[in-house]
Design a protein around this motif. Structure first.
Motif, PDB file in Angstrom:
ATOM      1  N   HIS A  92     -10.764  -7.935  -6.940  1.00  0.00           N
ATOM      2  CA  HIS A  92     -10.016  -7.101  -7.996  1.00  0.00           C
ATOM      3  C   HIS A  92     -10.534  -5.746  -7.850  1.00  0.00           C
ATOM      4  O   HIS A  92     -11.735  -5.686  -7.725  1.00  0.00           O
ATOM      5  N   ASP A  93      -9.670  -4.971  -8.289  1.00  0.00           N
ATOM      6  CA  ASP A  93      -9.943  -3.356  -8.154  1.00  0.00           C
ATOM      7  C   ASP A  93     -10.830  -3.153  -9.522  1.00  0.00           C
ATOM      8  O   ASP A  93     -10.242  -2.924 -10.512  1.00  0.00           O
TER       9      ASP A  93
ATOM     10  N   HIS B 120       0.859  -1.170  -0.168  1.00  0.00           N
ATOM     11  CA  HIS B 120       0.056   0.069  -0.077  1.00  0.00           C
ATOM     12  C   HIS B 120       0.876   1.307   0.059  1.00  0.00           C
ATOM     13  O   HIS B 120       1.908   1.192   0.680  1.00  0.00           O
TER      14      HIS B 120
ATOM     15  N   THR C  52      -1.968  -3.558  -3.788  1.00  0.00           N
ATOM     16  CA  THR C  52      -1.477  -4.088  -5.013  1.00  0.00           C
ATOM     17  C   THR C  52      -0.275  -5.160  -4.622  1.00  0.00           C
ATOM     18  O   THR C  52      -0.026  -5.108  -3.451  1.00  0.00           O
TER      19      THR C  52
ATOM     20  N   ASN D 118      -6.303  -7.943 -14.906  1.00  0.00           N
ATOM     21  CA  ASN D 118      -5.664  -7.303 -13.626  1.00  0.00           C
ATOM     22  C   ASN D 118      -4.283  -7.658 -13.865  1.00  0.00           C
ATOM     23  O   ASN D 118      -3.434  -8.045 -12.802  1.00  0.00           O
TER      24      ASN D 118
ATOM     25  N   THR E 271      -2.106  -5.446 -13.293  1.00  0.00           N
ATOM     26  CA  THR E 271      -1.649  -4.251 -12.056  1.00  0.00           C
ATOM     27  C   THR E 271      -1.874  -5.091 -10.955  1.00  0.00           C
ATOM     28  O   THR E 271      -1.063  -4.563 -10.008  1.00  0.00           O
ATOM     29  N   ARG E 272      -2.215  -6.002 -10.779  1.00  0.00           N
ATOM     30  CA  ARG E 272      -2.338  -6.755  -9.618  1.00  0.00           C
ATOM     31  C   ARG E 272      -3.001  -5.896  -8.491  1.00  0.00           C
ATOM     32  O   ARG E 272      -2.560  -6.057  -7.437  1.00  0.00           O
ATOM     33  N   SER E 273      -3.903  -5.215  -8.665  1.00  0.00           N
ATOM     34  CA  SER E 273      -4.588  -4.236  -8.050  1.00  0.00           C
ATOM     35  C   SER E 273      -5.948  -4.956  -7.352  1.00  0.00           C
ATOM     36  O   SER E 273      -6.721  -5.383  -7.878  1.00  0.00           O
ATOM     37  N   TYR E 274      -6.115  -4.493  -5.984  1.00  0.00           N
ATOM     38  CA  TYR E 274      -7.139  -5.138  -5.284  1.00  0.00           C
ATOM     39  C   TYR E 274      -7.725  -4.178  -4.369  1.00  0.00           C
ATOM     40  O   TYR E 274      -7.131  -2.820  -4.074  1.00  0.00           O
TER      41      TYR E 274
ATOM     42  N   THR F 154      -9.291  -2.922 -13.306  1.00  0.00           N
ATOM     43  CA  THR F 154      -9.568  -4.459 -13.980  1.00  0.00           C
ATOM     44  C   THR F 154     -10.663  -4.305 -15.000  1.00  0.00           C
ATOM     45  O   THR F 154     -10.484  -4.580 -16.174  1.00  0.00           O
TER      46      THR F 154
ATOM     47  N   TYR G 146      -7.423   0.300  -0.701  1.00  0.00           N
ATOM     48  CA  TYR G 146      -6.675  -0.433  -2.156  1.00  0.00           C
ATOM     49  C   TYR G 146      -5.356  -0.859  -1.874  1.00  0.00           C
ATOM     50  O   TYR G 146      -4.591   0.034  -0.991  1.00  0.00           O
TER      51      TYR G 146
ATOM     52  N   GLY H 169       3.877  -0.241  -8.273  1.00  0.00           N
ATOM     53  CA  GLY H 169       2.486   0.348  -8.208  1.00  0.00           C
ATOM     54  C   GLY H 169       2.060   0.909  -6.963  1.00  0.00           C
ATOM     55  O   GLY H 169       1.481   2.190  -7.082  1.00  0.00           O
TER      56      GLY H 169
END
Length: 136
Positions: free
Chosen positions: A76-77, A12, A44, A88, A90-93, A81, A42, A49
């Motif tokens: 997933h964000d 984060h 990642t 995804n 960017t592997r963002s959550y 995404t 949020y 990132g």
């Protein structure tokens, strides 16, 4: 049995000075649309990132990246995404449950000043364009 979304580790980015064990919670204003109070926190799986998010975060503090651990379910964000990067990469959550800070991470790549300025200009354009809504 369903597969986990990602094994981590997770990161984060922020300008807040945090300590190991602190909990990061939803319910604060968005860094990208300050009029929006966020229902999610949020994170990642990519330290760079998180570093970009830290550099773009509101506030005057130094950008910092923290290793974090989700304390509940996450998804997933959809802001990246579903809208920009299907699958995804960017592997963002995001999660409505808190994230636990595990420690600060020093090994992340800072943005060049020109690249950071370009990101800030893109965000300003999104703020001006009401179509760039945050999925909250």
């Amino acid at each position: 049995m369903s597969q986990p979304l990602d094994e981590g580790p997770f990161f984060h980015g922020t300008k807040a000075n945090l300590r190991d064990g602190d909990l990061l919670r939803a319910g604060f204003r968005s860094n990208y649309r300050p009029e929006v109070v966020m229902n999610h926190i949020y994170f990642t799986a990519l330290p760079n990132g998180a570093g970009l998010a830290a550099e773009l975060a509101a506030g005057d503090g130094a950008p910092r990246v923290y290793a974090v651990e989700p304390t509940g379910a996450f998804e997933h964000d959809p802001n990246v995404t579903d809208k920009k990067f299907p699958g995804n990469p960017t592997r963002s959550y995001r999660s409505s449950a808190p994230l636990r800070v595990l420690g600060e991470v020093a090994d992340w790549t800072r943005q060049a000043p020109e690249a950071l300025q370009a990101w800030k200009e893109r965000l300003a354009a999104l703020r001006a364009d009401q179509r760039g809504q945050i999925i909250n």
